[in-house]
Design a protein around this motif. Structure first.
Motif, PDB file in Angstrom:
ATOM      1  N   CYS A   5       0.836  -1.203   0.000  1.00 55.39           N
ATOM      2  CA  CYS A   5       0.000   0.000   0.000  1.00 55.39           C
ATOM      3  C   CYS A   5       0.872   1.256   0.000  1.00 55.39           C
ATOM      4  N   LEU A   6       1.889   1.309   0.835  1.00 56.23           N
ATOM      5  CA  LEU A   6       2.777   2.468   0.908  1.00 56.23           C
ATOM      6  C   LEU A   6       3.632   2.603  -0.345  1.00 56.23           C
ATOM      7  N   GLU A   7       4.061   1.497  -0.937  1.00 58.77           N
ATOM      8  CA  GLU A   7       4.850   1.557  -2.163  1.00 58.77           C
ATOM      9  C   GLU A   7       4.062   2.159  -3.317  1.00 58.77           C
ATOM     10  N   ASN A   8       2.747   2.022  -3.291  1.00 57.90           N
ATOM     11  CA  ASN A   8       1.881   2.564  -4.335  1.00 57.90           C
ATOM     12  C   ASN A   8       1.313   3.933  -3.970  1.00 57.90           C
ATOM     13  N   LYS A   9       1.947   4.600  -3.000  1.00 57.74           N
ATOM     14  CA  LYS A   9       1.558   5.941  -2.558  1.00 57.74           C
ATOM     15  C   LYS A   9       0.111   5.990  -2.083  1.00 57.74           C
ATOM     16  N   CYS A  10      -0.289   4.951  -1.360  1.00 58.32           N
ATOM     17  CA  CYS A  10      -1.617   4.892  -0.775  1.00 58.32           C
ATOM     18  C   CYS A  10      -1.485   4.795   0.741  1.00 58.32           C
ATOM     19  N   CYS A  11      -2.623   4.852   1.426  1.00 62.44           N
ATOM     20  CA  CYS A  11      -2.626   4.849   2.890  1.00 62.44           C
ATOM     21  C   CYS A  11      -3.222   3.557   3.424  1.00 62.44           C
ATOM     22  N   PRO A  12      -2.488   2.849   4.277  1.00 61.09           N
ATOM     23  CA  PRO A  12      -3.068   1.650   4.891  1.00 61.09           C
ATOM     24  C   PRO A  12      -3.967   2.042   6.059  1.00 61.09           C
ATOM     25  N   THR A  13      -4.993   1.242   6.313  1.00 62.50           N
ATOM     26  CA  THR A  13      -5.873   1.506   7.452  1.00 62.50           C
ATOM     27  C   THR A  13      -5.424   0.669   8.629  1.00 62.50           C
ATOM     28  N   LYS A  14      -5.822   1.131   9.809  1.00 61.55           N
ATOM     29  CA  LYS A  14      -5.452   0.418  11.029  1.00 61.55           C
ATOM     30  C   LYS A  14      -6.589  -0.465  11.526  1.00 61.55           C
ATOM     31  N   THR A  15      -7.796  -0.206  11.042  1.00 59.84           N
ATOM     32  CA  THR A  15      -8.946  -1.007  11.467  1.00 59.84           C
ATOM     33  C   THR A  15      -9.374  -1.925  10.343  1.00 59.84           C
ATOM     34  N   SER A  35     -12.469  -2.833   9.787  1.00 57.62           N
ATOM     35  CA  SER A  35     -13.832  -2.554   9.328  1.00 57.62           C
ATOM     36  C   SER A  35     -13.851  -1.665   8.085  1.00 57.62           C
ATOM     37  N   GLU A  36     -12.754  -0.983   7.793  1.00 59.08           N
ATOM     38  CA  GLU A  36     -12.691  -0.088   6.642  1.00 59.08           C
ATOM     39  C   GLU A  36     -11.939  -0.755   5.503  1.00 59.08           C
ATOM     40  N   LEU A  37     -11.673   0.001   4.460  1.00 59.62           N
ATOM     41  CA  LEU A  37     -10.838  -0.493   3.366  1.00 59.62           C
ATOM     42  C   LEU A  37      -9.444  -0.802   3.893  1.00 59.62           C
ATOM     43  N   THR A  38      -8.741  -1.700   3.238  1.00 58.26           N
ATOM     44  CA  THR A  38      -7.386  -2.005   3.672  1.00 58.26           C
ATOM     45  C   THR A  38      -6.380  -0.996   3.136  1.00 58.26           C
ATOM     46  N   CYS A  39      -6.716  -0.322   2.030  1.00 53.77           N
ATOM     47  CA  CYS A  39      -5.805   0.619   1.409  1.00 53.77           C
ATOM     48  C   CYS A  39      -6.622   1.688   0.685  1.00 53.77           C
ATOM     49  N   TYR A  40      -6.393   2.958   1.012  1.00 53.11           N
ATOM     50  CA  TYR A  40      -7.180   4.034   0.417  1.00 53.11           C
ATOM     51  C   TYR A  40      -6.288   5.169  -0.061  1.00 53.11           C
ATOM     52  N   MET A  41      -6.848   6.014  -0.926  1.00 56.11           N
ATOM     53  CA  MET A  41      -6.119   7.141  -1.500  1.00 56.11           C
ATOM     54  C   MET A  41      -5.889   8.220  -0.429  1.00 56.11           C
ATOM     55  N   PRO A  42      -4.719   8.867  -0.445  1.00 48.52           N
ATOM     56  CA  PRO A  42      -4.474   9.948   0.520  1.00 48.52           C
ATOM     57  C   PRO A  42      -5.289  11.192   0.180  1.00 48.52           C
ATOM     58  N   PHE A  43      -5.431  12.078   1.159  1.00 45.14           N
ATOM     59  CA  PHE A  43      -6.193  13.307   0.999  1.00 45.14           C
ATOM     60  C   PHE A  43      -5.252  14.491   0.809  1.00 45.14           C
ATOM     61  N   LYS A  44      -5.741  15.541   0.153  1.00 42.68           N
ATOM     62  CA  LYS A  44      -4.958  16.765   0.009  1.00 42.68           C
ATOM     63  C   LYS A  44      -4.743  17.367   1.385  1.00 42.68           C
ATOM     64  N   ASP A  45      -3.525  17.826   1.636  1.00 39.93           N
ATOM     65  CA  ASP A  45      -3.188  18.442   2.922  1.00 39.93           C
ATOM     66  C   ASP A  45      -3.046  19.939   2.713  1.00 39.93           C
ATOM     67  N   ASN A  46      -4.153  20.656   2.839  1.00 41.58           N
ATOM     68  CA  ASN A  46      -4.152  22.092   2.589  1.00 41.58           C
ATOM     69  C   ASN A  46      -3.368  22.863   3.645  1.00 41.58           C
ATOM     70  N   VAL A  47      -3.355  22.372   4.881  1.00 36.55           N
ATOM     71  CA  VAL A  47      -2.607  23.044   5.940  1.00 36.55           C
ATOM     72  C   VAL A  47      -1.113  23.015   5.627  1.00 36.55           C
ATOM     73  N   GLN A  48      -0.613  21.868   5.205  1.00 34.62           N
ATOM     74  CA  GLN A  48       0.799  21.745   4.851  1.00 34.62           C
ATOM     75  C   GLN A  48       1.132  22.618   3.648  1.00 34.62           C
ATOM     76  N   LEU A  49       0.225  22.678   2.666  1.00 39.97           N
ATOM     77  CA  LEU A  49       0.449  23.504   1.489  1.00 39.97           C
ATOM     78  C   LEU A  49       0.546  24.981   1.874  1.00 39.97           C
ATOM     79  N   VAL A  50      -0.348  25.443   2.739  1.00 50.17           N
ATOM     80  CA  VAL A  50      -0.311  26.841   3.183  1.00 50.17           C
ATOM     81  C   VAL A  50       0.990  27.123   3.912  1.00 50.17           C
TER      82      VAL A  50
END
Length: 136
Positions: free
Chosen positions: A82-92, A94-109
């Motif tokens: 999941c990390l090698e493909n620039k995705c995010c692994p979940t810890k639970t 009950s959710e997806l095992t691997c999902y797309m990351p979100f835009k980090d507007n705070v870091q961009l600012v």
């Protein structure tokens, strides 16, 4: 001499902080059928990827109201894949095992503010430092 040394130190620290905040791109492994590109093309591609990743920061931290989008590489990936493909692994489970990351507007600012403040600092102090260095 002290002013020039201080000025050089500030510029080096600013440049280091900007360069170190670039996200390192994942390394591309050549397949047997692929031809290795020239070094200049490869270096330009790396620089381009770092600039793009600097201005499009992402995060794996999601808020409750955000919808998780499955990673484009498929389901059932382990954390490393999941990390090698620039995705995010979940810890639970009950959710997806691997999902797309979100835009980090705070870091961009923050990154844009650091660049603007650094530019203003350099442009504002440059005449004084050049004058001090020329007086020697």
């Amino acid at each position: 001499i002290g002013t020039c040394l201080a000025w050089n130190s500030v510029v080096l620290i600013l440049l280091y902080s900007v360069v170190s905040s670039f996200a390192s791109p994942t390394q591309h492994v050549l397949e047997k059928s692929e031809v290795a590109p020239s070094n200049l093309t490869l270096e330009l591609k790396k620089v381009y990827e770092r600039v793009i990743s600097f201005f499009t920061p992402v995060t794996c931290h999601h808020k409750d109201e955000q919808t998780l989008i499955p990673c484009h590489v498929g389901e059932g990936l382990n954390t490393t894949e999941c990390l090698e493909n620039k995705c995010c692994p979940t810890k639970t489970s009950s959710e997806l095992t691997c999902y797309m990351p979100f835009k980090d507007n705070v870091q961009l600012v923050f990154q844009v503010l650091v660049l603007v403040a650094g530019g203003i600092l350099i442009l504002g102090c440059l005449p004084f430092c050049c004058y001090a260095c020329l007086q020697r």
